[in-house]
Design an enzyme around this catalytic site. Sequence first.
Site, PDB file in Angstrom:
ATOM      1  N   ASP A  67       0.826  -1.138   0.121  1.00 12.50           N
ATOM      2  CA  ASP A  67      -0.117  -0.040   0.396  1.00 12.50           C
ATOM      3  C   ASP A  67       0.731   1.431   0.225  1.00 12.50           C
ATOM      4  O   ASP A  67       1.953   0.974   0.168  1.00 12.50           O
ATOM      5  CB  ASP A  67      -0.747  -0.409   0.970  1.00 12.50           C
ATOM      6  N   ASN A 136      -7.071  -3.319  14.645  1.00 13.90           N
ATOM      7  CA  ASN A 136      -8.374  -3.321  13.914  1.00 13.90           C
ATOM      8  C   ASN A 136      -8.648  -4.581  13.101  1.00 13.90           C
ATOM      9  O   ASN A 136      -9.871  -4.630  12.421  1.00 13.90           O
ATOM     10  CB  ASN A 136      -9.471  -2.382  13.431  1.00 13.90           C
ATOM     11  N   HIS A 138      -7.392  -4.843  10.087  1.00 11.55           N
ATOM     12  CA  HIS A 138      -7.059  -4.836   8.894  1.00 11.55           C
ATOM     13  C   HIS A 138      -5.866  -5.460   8.361  1.00 11.55           C
ATOM     14  O   HIS A 138      -4.199  -6.058   8.941  1.00 11.55           O
ATOM     15  CB  HIS A 138      -6.807  -3.324   7.953  1.00 11.55           C
ATOM     16  N   GLU A 143      -9.583  -2.497   5.346  1.00 13.09           N
ATOM     17  CA  GLU A 143     -10.040  -1.998   7.073  1.00 13.09           C
ATOM     18  C   GLU A 143     -11.198  -2.292   6.502  1.00 13.09           C
ATOM     19  O   GLU A 143     -11.904  -3.175   5.866  1.00 13.09           O
ATOM     20  CB  GLU A 143     -10.636   0.135   6.874  1.00 13.09           C
TER      21      GLU A 143
HETATM   22  P1  PGA Z   1       1.806  -2.616  13.202  1.00 14.15           P
HETATM   23  O1  PGA Z   1       1.378  -2.149  12.008  1.00 14.15           O
HETATM   24  O2  PGA Z   1       3.546  -3.317  12.734  1.00 14.15           O
HETATM   25  O3  PGA Z   1       3.032  -0.562  12.907  1.00 14.15           O
HETATM   26  O4  PGA Z   1       1.828  -2.888  13.657  1.00 14.15           O
HETATM   27  C1  PGA Z   1       0.915  -3.492  11.667  1.00 14.15           C
HETATM   28  C2  PGA Z   1      -0.738  -3.192  10.309  1.00 14.15           C
HETATM   29  O5  PGA Z   1      -1.274  -1.792  10.309  1.00 14.15           O
HETATM   30  O6  PGA Z   1      -0.694  -3.463   9.502  1.00 14.15           O
END
Ligand code: PGA
Length: 259
Positions: A67, A136, A138, A143
């Site tokens: 992304d 969350n 994702h 999302e």
């Molecule tokens: P993080 O993010 O490794 O900073 O916890 C993971 C994500 O949001 O995919």
Amino acid sequence: MKILIHQTRATATDCAAALIADRLTRQPDTVLGLATGGTMESVYANLIARHQVGGVSFARATSFNLDEYVGLQADHPCSYWHYMREKLFDHVDMDPHRAFLPKGDAADAEAEAARYEAAILAAGDIGLQLLGLGLNGHIGFNEPTSSLASLTRIKTLTQSTRDANARYFERTDDVPRLAITIGIGTILRAQEVVLLAYGAEKAGVVAQMIEGAVSAACPATALQMHRKVTVVLDEDAASDLALRNYYEQVHPRVSDPSI
Ligand code: PGA
């Protein structure tokens, strides 16, 4: 799903890096699906260390990142292109002409998303997809309530994602509201998936992803439909799993990724 529960983050990181290095050794022209975020930083540091002693080469690999924020130019310090150069690409033998991210500053973001999906298809789809896990649920920037069949497109970020990523920006308001993300359908076409999650704050969503009902409310549950997923956890991230003893019985020697 193959669930590997490590005593420490260090061995979990080493395990995830070993899975990537082993794949590149077996198939040097692998199409890698790469991720950003805090969890990935130590994986990339581990891969750089392996590269420096001749343990892994990216010279023939192709990569597609998950992304990119809409509106950020590649050279913006908070862009994922910048992150990837700083954390991995500038330190290994990856061919920059075969390392791809969506163009966040494209004049037509929707057309850019369609172009990116087509480029992944043209490359023969992703061989090994590396994933983190959002608080969350994702994966990528898919999302909650994302279609489980979605392809690369623009997504509006939730407030919880913008809050979680605010640490990289000067102010929360600076976090872009939109991103281009590869879809859940795109991820499900990958030959194999390696998902890494650390820490007690992820324990609830990890349990939901592995043991909960498949639902767009927790996009990572879509991975239950994938043929070859390895989930690499530290003990804290595994602490809410109902069947934890079972996973530990199946893979008692988790530091060996070949089992
Ligand atoms: P993080 O993010 O490794 O900073 O916890 C993971 C994500 O949001 O995919």
